[in-house]
Design a protein around this motif. Structure first.
Motif, PDB file in Angstrom:
ATOM      1  N   GLY A  48       0.813  -1.208   0.000  1.00 22.99           N
ATOM      2  CA  GLY A  48       0.000   0.000   0.000  1.00 22.99           C
ATOM      3  C   GLY A  48       0.841   1.249   0.000  1.00 22.99           C
ATOM      4  O   GLY A  48       2.059   1.206   0.143  1.00 22.99           O
ATOM      5  N   GLN A  49       0.134   2.383  -0.152  1.00 21.83           N
ATOM      6  CA  GLN A  49       0.835   3.651  -0.220  1.00 21.83           C
ATOM      7  C   GLN A  49       1.434   4.002   1.129  1.00 21.83           C
ATOM      8  O   GLN A  49       0.784   3.898   2.149  1.00 21.83           O
ATOM      9  CB  GLN A  49      -0.134   4.754  -0.666  1.00 21.83           C
ATOM     10  CG  GLN A  49      -0.721   4.551  -2.040  1.00 21.83           C
ATOM     11  CD  GLN A  49       0.333   4.619  -3.132  1.00 21.83           C
ATOM     12  OE1 GLN A  49       1.384   5.180  -2.958  1.00 21.83           O
ATOM     13  NE2 GLN A  49       0.049   4.002  -4.268  1.00 21.83           N
ATOM     14  N   GLN A  50       2.675   4.443   1.184  1.00 22.66           N
ATOM     15  CA  GLN A  50       3.293   4.906   2.409  1.00 22.66           C
ATOM     16  C   GLN A  50       3.420   6.404   2.407  1.00 22.66           C
ATOM     17  O   GLN A  50       3.876   6.987   3.375  1.00 22.66           O
ATOM     18  CB  GLN A  50       4.651   4.228   2.573  1.00 22.66           C
ATOM     19  CG  GLN A  50       4.494   2.734   2.799  1.00 22.66           C
ATOM     20  CD  GLN A  50       5.776   1.973   2.652  1.00 22.66           C
ATOM     21  OE1 GLN A  50       6.626   2.321   1.846  1.00 22.66           O
ATOM     22  NE2 GLN A  50       5.937   0.921   3.425  1.00 22.66           N
ATOM     23  N   TYR A  55       5.933  14.993  -9.686  1.00 21.50           N
ATOM     24  CA  TYR A  55       5.880  14.577 -11.078  1.00 21.50           C
ATOM     25  C   TYR A  55       4.498  14.873 -11.631  1.00 21.50           C
ATOM     26  O   TYR A  55       3.495  14.872 -10.899  1.00 21.50           O
ATOM     27  CB  TYR A  55       6.144  13.069 -11.200  1.00 21.50           C
ATOM     28  CG  TYR A  55       7.552  12.643 -10.872  1.00 21.50           C
ATOM     29  CD1 TYR A  55       7.966  12.522  -9.543  1.00 21.50           C
ATOM     30  CD2 TYR A  55       8.475  12.373 -11.876  1.00 21.50           C
ATOM     31  CE1 TYR A  55       9.266  12.143  -9.234  1.00 21.50           C
ATOM     32  CE2 TYR A  55       9.769  11.987 -11.580  1.00 21.50           C
ATOM     33  CZ  TYR A  55      10.157  11.869 -10.261  1.00 21.50           C
ATOM     34  OH  TYR A  55      11.434  11.496  -9.958  1.00 21.50           O
ATOM     35  N   GLN A 101       1.884  13.596 -14.796  1.00 22.00           N
ATOM     36  CA  GLN A 101       1.630  12.607 -15.837  1.00 22.00           C
ATOM     37  C   GLN A 101       0.411  13.056 -16.632  1.00 22.00           C
ATOM     38  O   GLN A 101      -0.702  13.110 -16.103  1.00 22.00           O
ATOM     39  CB  GLN A 101       1.385  11.222 -15.224  1.00 22.00           C
ATOM     40  CG  GLN A 101       1.228  10.110 -16.244  1.00 22.00           C
ATOM     41  CD  GLN A 101       1.149   8.740 -15.588  1.00 22.00           C
ATOM     42  OE1 GLN A 101       0.843   8.608 -14.414  1.00 22.00           O
ATOM     43  NE2 GLN A 101       1.421   7.678 -16.362  1.00 22.00           N
ATOM     44  N   PRO A 133       5.068   9.660 -16.194  1.00 23.41           N
ATOM     45  CA  PRO A 133       5.408  10.731 -15.242  1.00 23.41           C
ATOM     46  C   PRO A 133       6.640  11.510 -15.694  1.00 23.41           C
ATOM     47  O   PRO A 133       7.632  10.936 -16.140  1.00 23.41           O
ATOM     48  CB  PRO A 133       5.672   9.970 -13.947  1.00 23.41           C
ATOM     49  CG  PRO A 133       4.924   8.687 -14.091  1.00 23.41           C
ATOM     50  CD  PRO A 133       5.031   8.344 -15.553  1.00 23.41           C
ATOM     51  N   PHE A 168       1.816  13.623  -9.023  1.00 27.43           N
ATOM     52  CA  PHE A 168       2.304  12.685  -8.017  1.00 27.43           C
ATOM     53  C   PHE A 168       3.393  13.337  -7.172  1.00 27.43           C
ATOM     54  O   PHE A 168       4.271  14.021  -7.710  1.00 27.43           O
ATOM     55  CB  PHE A 168       2.941  11.450  -8.669  1.00 27.43           C
ATOM     56  CG  PHE A 168       1.997  10.567  -9.418  1.00 27.43           C
ATOM     57  CD1 PHE A 168       1.822  10.715 -10.791  1.00 27.43           C
ATOM     58  CD2 PHE A 168       1.290   9.573  -8.770  1.00 27.43           C
ATOM     59  CE1 PHE A 168       0.971   9.881 -11.494  1.00 27.43           C
ATOM     60  CE2 PHE A 168       0.429   8.735  -9.462  1.00 27.43           C
ATOM     61  CZ  PHE A 168       0.263   8.899 -10.821  1.00 27.43           C
ATOM     62  N   ARG A 225       8.997   6.410  -2.375  1.00 27.87           N
ATOM     63  CA  ARG A 225       7.593   5.971  -2.415  1.00 27.87           C
ATOM     64  C   ARG A 225       6.726   7.075  -3.019  1.00 27.87           C
ATOM     65  O   ARG A 225       6.800   8.231  -2.611  1.00 27.87           O
ATOM     66  CB  ARG A 225       7.088   5.645  -1.005  1.00 27.87           C
ATOM     67  CG  ARG A 225       7.760   4.430  -0.379  1.00 27.87           C
ATOM     68  CD  ARG A 225       7.331   3.142  -1.062  1.00 27.87           C
ATOM     69  NE  ARG A 225       7.890   1.948  -0.404  1.00 27.87           N
ATOM     70  CZ  ARG A 225       8.984   1.339  -0.783  1.00 27.87           C
ATOM     71  NH1 ARG A 225       9.652   1.778  -1.830  1.00 27.87           N
ATOM     72  NH2 ARG A 225       9.421   0.265  -0.136  1.00 27.87           N
ATOM     73  N   PHE A 226       5.892   6.689  -3.966  1.00 28.24           N
ATOM     74  CA  PHE A 226       5.003   7.635  -4.622  1.00 28.24           C
ATOM     75  C   PHE A 226       3.662   7.709  -3.900  1.00 28.24           C
ATOM     76  O   PHE A 226       3.159   6.696  -3.376  1.00 28.24           O
ATOM     77  CB  PHE A 226       4.747   7.207  -6.062  1.00 28.24           C
ATOM     78  CG  PHE A 226       5.821   7.646  -7.021  1.00 28.24           C
ATOM     79  CD1 PHE A 226       7.037   6.987  -7.069  1.00 28.24           C
ATOM     80  CD2 PHE A 226       5.614   8.716  -7.874  1.00 28.24           C
ATOM     81  CE1 PHE A 226       8.030   7.393  -7.949  1.00 28.24           C
ATOM     82  CE2 PHE A 226       6.605   9.118  -8.763  1.00 28.24           C
ATOM     83  CZ  PHE A 226       7.808   8.455  -8.793  1.00 28.24           C
ATOM     84  N   ALA A 234      -0.483   8.354  -4.279  1.00 27.34           N
ATOM     85  CA  ALA A 234      -1.445   7.775  -5.222  1.00 27.34           C
ATOM     86  C   ALA A 234      -1.770   8.727  -6.364  1.00 27.34           C
ATOM     87  O   ALA A 234      -2.358   8.313  -7.363  1.00 27.34           O
ATOM     88  CB  ALA A 234      -2.715   7.367  -4.494  1.00 27.34           C
TER      89      ALA A 234
END
Lengths: 114, 110
Positions: B1-3, B35, B37, B43, B88, B99-100, B102
């Protein structure tokens, strides 16, 4: 300088098969990272290679693996494909000489698993 | 999962309105990058923030890095249709671990 290239651009596989994707970084870049992008999960980090060594790894199962060659080109392999592996796979290269981790992304490989 | 947590997930604005997206990390970051996109694209690096409390501007875009180096924001003034895309943030937790978020998908109505 040529940008990051990825091959193939599109791929259709069936469940249970395996697939290998390729990434050629920008000339002189030694770090290559791989990401999985899906509409629901965004950009998920797979792993990063630097000088042929895996330096970091995300939270993906062992079916996802990669390697880097002496010319910095990288491949990632997914074995025993599942429907949920359908995604855009992006690789990004970076030159530490330009400051930490400004990443240049390739166009991606769109993988569809049926 | 996202951090690295990023909000909102979607933002629809009228052209000329402002837009802001926020990123939060549970851990202190070495730096944070942003970034963009475009639809159908990949991106593209916008900027990197390294110092606590740092603020950088690129024309109508203003980027901030929090004092604790755990949060960041991107603010666009007077949006244009060319601003459409997904933004992002990417937090670097140490020298090698990025870590990106979402992403925030921005749509702009002309």
């Amino acid at each position: 300088k040529a940008g990051v290239t990825q091959t193939p651009r599109y791929l259709i596989k069936t469940r249970g098969q395996q697939v290998t994707l390729s990434c050629s970084p920008i000339s002189g870049h030694r770090s290559v990272s791989w990401y999985q992008q899906t509409p629901g999960q965004g950009l998920q980090f797979l792993f990063e290679y630097f000088s042929e060594t895996q330096r970091n790894k995300g939270n993906f199962p062992g079916r996802f693996s990669g390697r880097q060659f002496s010319n910095s080109r990288s491949e990632m392999n997914v074995s025993t494909l599942e429907l949920g592996d359908s995604a855009l796979y992006l690789c990004a290269s970076s030159s530490l000489a330009q400051g930490p981790y400004e990443q240049y992304f390739g166009p991606g490989t769109r993988l569809t698993v049926t | 999962g996202q951090q690295v947590m990023q909000i909102p997930q979607y933002q629809h604005v009228q052209e000329g309105e402002d837009f802001t997206t926020y990123c939060n990390s549970s851990t202190t970051l070495s730096n944070i990058q942003w970034y963009k996109q475009r639809p159908g694209g990949h991106p593209v690096f916008l900027i990197q923030l390294v110092k606590s409390g740092e603020v950088k501007k690129q024309k109508r875009l203003t980027f901030q890095f929090g004092e604790a180096k755990k949060n960041s924001s991107l603010h666009i003034t007077a949006t244009q249709t060319t601003d459409v895309g997904t933004y992002f943030c990417a937090g670097l937790r140490n020298n090698n671990d990025m870590r990106f978020g979402a992403g925030t998908r921005l749509t702009v109505k002309p």
